[in-house]
Write an enzyme that holds these catalytic residues in place. Structure first.
Site, short mmCIF file in Angstrom:
data_model
loop_
_atom_site.label_atom_id
_atom_site.label_comp_id
_atom_site.label_asym_id
_atom_site.label_seq_id
_atom_site.Cartn_x
_atom_site.Cartn_y
_atom_site.Cartn_z
N ASP A 1 0.82 -1.21 0.00
CA ASP A 1 0.00 0.00 0.00
C ASP A 1 0.86 1.26 0.00
OD1 ASP A 1 -2.36 1.39 -0.03
OD2 ASP A 1 -2.75 1.20 2.11
N ASN B 1 -10.96 -2.25 -5.46
CA ASN B 1 -10.16 -1.36 -6.31
C ASN B 1 -10.80 -1.13 -7.69
OD1 ASN B 1 -6.99 -2.62 -5.01
ND2 ASN B 1 -8.12 -0.79 -4.40
C1 IPE Z 1 -5.54 -2.64 -0.25
O1 IPE Z 1 -5.15 -1.33 -0.44
C2 IPE Z 1 -5.52 -3.38 -1.55
C3 IPE Z 1 -4.21 -3.55 -2.16
C4 IPE Z 1 -3.06 -3.23 -1.66
C5 IPE Z 1 -4.23 -4.16 -3.45
P1 IPE Z 1 -6.22 -0.16 -0.59
O2 IPE Z 1 -5.46 1.09 -0.69
O3 IPE Z 1 -7.16 -0.47 -1.68
O4 IPE Z 1 -7.00 -0.27 0.80
P2 IPE Z 1 -7.87 0.80 1.58
O5 IPE Z 1 -8.93 1.28 0.64
O6 IPE Z 1 -6.97 1.90 1.99
O7 IPE Z 1 -8.41 0.06 2.75
C1 IPE Z 2 -1.52 0.26 -3.37
O1 IPE Z 2 -1.30 1.60 -3.40
C2 IPE Z 2 -1.74 -0.34 -4.75
C3 IPE Z 2 -3.12 -0.71 -5.04
C4 IPE Z 2 -4.12 -0.69 -4.23
C5 IPE Z 2 -3.37 -1.15 -6.40
P1 IPE Z 2 -2.49 2.65 -3.43
O2 IPE Z 2 -2.85 2.89 -4.85
O3 IPE Z 2 -3.61 2.19 -2.57
O4 IPE Z 2 -1.82 3.94 -2.83
P2 IPE Z 2 -2.42 4.92 -1.74
O5 IPE Z 2 -2.85 4.08 -0.58
O6 IPE Z 2 -3.56 5.61 -2.38
O7 IPE Z 2 -1.30 5.82 -1.39
MG MG Z 3 -4.04 2.42 -0.61
#
Ligand code: IPE
Ligand code: IPE
Ligand code: MG
Length: 247
Positions: free
Chosen positions: A21, A69
């Site tokens: 993340d 996502n």
């Molecule tokens: C969790 O991250 C999913 C992945 C890392 C693929 P998100 O960024 O989607 O999670 P939330 O929305 O902050 O809980």
């Molecule tokens: C994790 O990084 C990757 C995926 C969920 C695909 P994020 O895209 O959630 O990055 P933040 O949490 O918005 O910084």
């Molecule tokens: Mg994230």
């Protein structure tokens, strides 16, 4: 002594799961588009895979795309899928060179066709590798997985191939996407968020959880070694008392 040398090989987690993340925030901090962060995240994936294989971890599960996502802006979803196709394609050779087997969990049928095909091809081409299994969680949601398992079990009961009284924890486990994978002993989440986000809810029942402030694109080999060392300093009691563990 390097961090890697400090790792006790006899106390190694055989399965590590990671919620990767923080890509978006990392890019934003640099004044860039979110996808720039996802692109840089691939480098961290490579490092984590290499580091895990180097120390002898047998399974590494990476949460790459959740069911939720899909609700992101369409351009980000499209860019992520393209990045996925490109990365799988480009990395298959390296996986084979390092004897790493690729697997995937999630609602894979919901992926774009090119992505699905590329994934299946890479899974097929790496299936005989034995050093480590890399599991990508794609279009994955744990509630979806558990609901699916329950539906399959209910169907078996309806068909009278299974009796309700015979259902055990092992029955449910056998119907999860992870049926052939041991539960993770260690779960890591980057970016300072302290939540599970619908990841491996059943499988994480007794996992040690490790949270780091580092954003995923900044996560490297040393960070993985540090997480393993932290894990090795913990006492896993599984409901027992400390005294019981010593005797
Ligand atoms: C969790 O991250 C999913 C992945 C890392 C693929 P998100 O960024 O989607 O999670 P939330 O929305 O902050 O809980
Ligand atoms: C994790 O990084 C990757 C995926 C969920 C695909 P994020 O895209 O959630 O990055 P933040 O949490 O918005 O910084
Ligand atoms: Mg994230």
């Amino acid at each position: 002594m390097s961090l890697k040398e400090k790792i006790n090989p006899s106390k190694l987690p055989q399965h590590i799961a990671i919620i990767m993340d923080g890509n978006g925030r990392w890019a934003k901090q640099k004044g860039q588009e979110r996808i720039f962060g996802h692109e840089r995240g691939v480098k961290s994936v490579r490092e984590a895979v290499e580091a895990a294989a180097e120390v002898g971890v047998k399974f590494l599960t990476l949460y790459a795309f959740s069911t939720e996502n899909w609700n992101r802006p369409q351009e980000e979803v499209i860019a992520l899928m393209q990045l996925l196709v490109h990365t799988i394609n480009a990395e298959t050779k390296t996986l084979n060179k390092n004897s790493i087997r690729l697997q995937a969990i999630g609602d894979l049928k919901s992926l774009p066709t090119d992505c699905y095909n590329e994934l299946q091809e890479a899974i097929e081409n790496t299936k005989s590798n034995t050093r480590m299994t890399l599991v990508l969680a794609l279009s994955y949601s744990s509630r979806w997985e558990i609901m699916n398992a329950i539906k399959e079990i209910a169907q078996a009961v309806e068909n009278k191939t299974l009796s309700a009284a015979a259902i055990t924890e092992d029955t449910l486990k056998a119907h999860l996407c992870t049926s052939s994978i041991p539960d993770p002993e260690l779960m890591i989440r980057t970016s300072g968020e302290h939540r599970i986000s619908n990841f491996l809810l059943w499988q994480l029942a007794y996992s040690e959880l490790y949270f780091t402030e580092k954003l995923w694109p900044d996560f490297g080999k040393e960070d993985l070694f540090e997480a393993i060392l932290d894990y090795q300093n913990r006492e896993r009691r599984f409901g027992k008392t400390s005294e019981q563990l010593i005797s």
